[in-house]
Design a protein around this motif. Structure first.
Motif, PDB file in Angstrom:
ATOM      1  N   ALA A  25      -1.622   9.602   2.287  1.00 40.18           N
ATOM      2  CA  ALA A  25      -1.504  10.590   3.360  1.00 40.18           C
ATOM      3  C   ALA A  25      -1.323  12.001   2.797  1.00 40.18           C
ATOM      4  O   ALA A  25      -1.682  12.992   3.436  1.00 40.18           O
ATOM      5  CB  ALA A  25      -0.330  10.234   4.265  1.00 40.18           C
ATOM      6  N   ALA A  43       3.303   7.857   7.493  1.00 39.80           N
ATOM      7  CA  ALA A  43       3.444   8.565   6.216  1.00 39.80           C
ATOM      8  C   ALA A  43       3.083  10.040   6.347  1.00 39.80           C
ATOM      9  O   ALA A  43       3.056  10.781   5.362  1.00 39.80           O
ATOM     10  CB  ALA A  43       2.569   7.901   5.157  1.00 39.80           C
ATOM     11  N   GLY A  86       0.526   2.867   9.389  1.00 33.20           N
ATOM     12  CA  GLY A  86       1.055   3.152   8.046  1.00 33.20           C
ATOM     13  C   GLY A  86       0.729   4.581   7.625  1.00 33.20           C
ATOM     14  O   GLY A  86       1.583   5.305   7.101  1.00 33.20           O
ATOM     15  N   LEU A  87      -0.501   4.997   7.874  1.00 31.90           N
ATOM     16  CA  LEU A  87      -0.921   6.351   7.480  1.00 31.90           C
ATOM     17  C   LEU A  87      -0.223   7.409   8.339  1.00 31.90           C
ATOM     18  O   LEU A  87       0.237   8.438   7.832  1.00 31.90           O
ATOM     19  CB  LEU A  87      -2.445   6.493   7.591  1.00 31.90           C
ATOM     20  CG  LEU A  87      -3.261   5.723   6.534  1.00 31.90           C
ATOM     21  CD1 LEU A  87      -4.748   5.731   6.897  1.00 31.90           C
ATOM     22  CD2 LEU A  87      -3.066   6.309   5.140  1.00 31.90           C
ATOM     23  N   CYS A 127      -9.771   7.853   2.443  1.00 30.46           N
ATOM     24  CA  CYS A 127      -9.085   6.567   2.283  1.00 30.46           C
ATOM     25  C   CYS A 127     -10.009   5.446   2.753  1.00 30.46           C
ATOM     26  O   CYS A 127     -10.494   5.473   3.882  1.00 30.46           O
ATOM     27  CB  CYS A 127      -7.804   6.535   3.110  1.00 30.46           C
ATOM     28  SG  CYS A 127      -6.655   7.835   2.643  1.00 30.46           S
ATOM     29  N   ILE A 161      -2.797  -0.430   9.533  1.00 31.55           N
ATOM     30  CA  ILE A 161      -3.208   0.569   8.538  1.00 31.55           C
ATOM     31  C   ILE A 161      -3.066   1.973   9.130  1.00 31.55           C
ATOM     32  O   ILE A 161      -2.503   2.883   8.512  1.00 31.55           O
ATOM     33  CB  ILE A 161      -4.663   0.314   8.068  1.00 31.55           C
ATOM     34  CG1 ILE A 161      -4.715  -0.958   7.219  1.00 31.55           C
ATOM     35  CG2 ILE A 161      -5.219   1.511   7.302  1.00 31.55           C
ATOM     36  CD1 ILE A 161      -6.114  -1.456   6.921  1.00 31.55           C
ATOM     37  N   ILE A 171       0.843  -1.202   0.000  1.00 30.78           N
ATOM     38  CA  ILE A 171       0.000   0.000   0.000  1.00 30.78           C
ATOM     39  C   ILE A 171       0.878   1.252   0.000  1.00 30.78           C
ATOM     40  O   ILE A 171       1.811   1.373   0.796  1.00 30.78           O
ATOM     41  CB  ILE A 171      -0.929   0.020   1.241  1.00 30.78           C
ATOM     42  CG1 ILE A 171      -1.840  -1.213   1.224  1.00 30.78           C
ATOM     43  CG2 ILE A 171      -1.760   1.297   1.273  1.00 30.78           C
ATOM     44  CD1 ILE A 171      -2.744  -1.320   2.440  1.00 30.78           C
ATOM     45  N   ASP A 172       0.565   2.186  -0.884  1.00 28.49           N
ATOM     46  CA  ASP A 172       1.324   3.432  -0.961  1.00 28.49           C
ATOM     47  C   ASP A 172       0.722   4.433   0.034  1.00 28.49           C
ATOM     48  O   ASP A 172      -0.062   5.313  -0.328  1.00 28.49           O
ATOM     49  CB  ASP A 172       1.267   3.976  -2.397  1.00 28.49           C
ATOM     50  CG  ASP A 172       2.199   5.168  -2.590  1.00 28.49           C
ATOM     51  OD1 ASP A 172       2.709   5.692  -1.573  1.00 28.49           O
ATOM     52  OD2 ASP A 172       2.399   5.568  -3.743  1.00 28.49           O
ATOM     53  N   PHE A 173       1.072   4.272   1.311  1.00 31.16           N
ATOM     54  CA  PHE A 173       0.509   5.137   2.350  1.00 31.16           C
ATOM     55  C   PHE A 173       0.881   6.599   2.129  1.00 31.16           C
ATOM     56  O   PHE A 173       0.115   7.496   2.464  1.00 31.16           O
ATOM     57  CB  PHE A 173       0.987   4.687   3.738  1.00 31.16           C
ATOM     58  CG  PHE A 173       0.329   3.420   4.219  1.00 31.16           C
ATOM     59  CD1 PHE A 173      -1.039   3.397   4.477  1.00 31.16           C
ATOM     60  CD2 PHE A 173       1.050   2.253   4.412  1.00 31.16           C
ATOM     61  CE1 PHE A 173      -1.675   2.235   4.920  1.00 31.16           C
ATOM     62  CE2 PHE A 173       0.438   1.091   4.858  1.00 31.16           C
ATOM     63  CZ  PHE A 173      -0.923   1.078   5.107  1.00 31.16           C
ATOM     64  N   HIS A 174       2.066   6.832   1.548  1.00 33.46           N
ATOM     65  CA  HIS A 174       2.495   8.216   1.323  1.00 33.46           C
ATOM     66  C   HIS A 174       1.542   8.927   0.365  1.00 33.46           C
ATOM     67  O   HIS A 174       1.145  10.064   0.604  1.00 33.46           O
ATOM     68  CB  HIS A 174       3.944   8.256   0.824  1.00 33.46           C
ATOM     69  CG  HIS A 174       4.916   7.939   1.928  1.00 33.46           C
ATOM     70  ND1 HIS A 174       5.337   8.893   2.830  1.00 33.46           N
ATOM     71  CD2 HIS A 174       5.495   6.774   2.288  1.00 33.46           C
ATOM     72  CE1 HIS A 174       6.147   8.321   3.701  1.00 33.46           C
ATOM     73  NE2 HIS A 174       6.270   7.041   3.394  1.00 33.46           N
TER      74      HIS A 174
END
Ligand code: SAH
Length: 269
Positions: A177, A202, A198-199, A183, A195, A171-174
């Motif tokens: 974010a 980021a 991760g957010l 999301c 999750i 997952i591309d959290f960047h």
């Protein structure tokens, strides 16, 4: 007489033409949230090949004698592998004029409908897609959360938290974010904490609103609302069960104003 028999023999010798396979979205849960077209196909199909559905009531609409085949997938415990399902659909198309392949939500939102369509096409079986109401959008809506709202969220990401390696690394959290979009995560109930982390890692503020909606659009619907930092703990405390949608973003804050009486909610926390 001989001519008639001969004609009959010729017809039965001819290779049979496959019937039509419909890839049908069953909607998110409430059996009334299937499309008119989808319901029509369920009522007419000679065979229904179905997944684990949030609205099993729909199967009661099948005509008498309809062959019902469960191929549901309970995470990691596949009742039938995808290859086997593909082959089954081809097989049933040779037996029935109409076969319905019924899936929860929409057929192309993490439903592997594309793989089935491609397999059918490769095997000369005609198919039609009947889109469904996806839980990614309807789940939040039933909890009073609009996935977009003018001035608040100009779009949304819909991402699966499930991967073949069972890691969230893909997952591309960047990207999520960075933007102002809502999301939305499917298949993520067991990974709410990861999750959220991760957010936040980021760069998303820990105070960002988050909600988890379990069994949306059913009488068992439950909703947990918190912020990124605390959402995982709340979900665990409430004992939410699968299936569940995770929503992160400012739109979550609108639910006080947008909850509606028809929303089939048993408990809010
Ligand atoms: N094709 C489906 C999604 C299949 S993936 C669709 O368009 O809705 C399965 C995931 O969908 C679940 O893990 C969960 O995240 C979500 N889901 C499906 N039905 C749901 C429901 N009634 N309530 C909450 N989430 C649901």
């Amino acid at each position: 007489m001989r001519d008639i028999l001969e004609a009959e023999r010729r017809t039965s010798d001819q290779p049979r033409k496959p019937g039509l396979v419909y890839l049908v979205g069953a909607g998110p849960g409430d059996p009334e949230l299937i499309t008119v077209k989808g319901l029509k196909v369920i009522r007419e199909a000679g065979c229904i090949v179905y997944d684990r559905l949030s609205s099993p009531e729909l199967l009661k609409e099948a005509k008498p004698g309809c062959e019902l085949i469960y191929v549901g997938k309970a995470c990691h415990n596949h009742t039938m592998g995808q290859e086997e399902i593909n082959r089954l659909l081809v097989e049933k198309s040779m037996e029935y004029e109409k076969t319905a392949r019924l899936k929860g939500g929409d057929v192309y939102v993490f439903g592997r409908g594309g793989e089935e369509g491609m397999y059918l096409r490769a095997h000369g079986v005609p198919f039609q897609v009947i889109p469904g109401v996806t839980s990614a959008v309807a789940g939040p809506a039933c909890a009073g959360i609009p996935v977009t709202h003018r001035g608040i969220a100009s779009g949304f990401h819909v991402v699966t938290a499930h991967s073949q390696s069972d890691q969230l690394a893909e997952i591309d959290f960047h990207a999520m974010a960075r933007g102002k979009e809502t999301c939305i995560f499917l298949m993520g109930l067991g990974k709410v904490g990861e999750i959220a982390k991760g957010l936040m890692d980021a760069g998303m503020p820990a105070a960002t609103d988050a909600a988890v909606i379990s069994c949306a659009a059913t009488p068992r619907q439950q909703v947990c609302v918190s912020d990124l930092e605390h959402i995982a703990g709340k979900v665990e405390e409430a004992g939410l069960v699968s299936p569940a949608v995770i929503v992160v973003g400012k739109v979550v804050g609108l639910r006080e104003k947008l909850l509606f009486p028809g929303s089939p909610v048993r408990r809010q926390s």
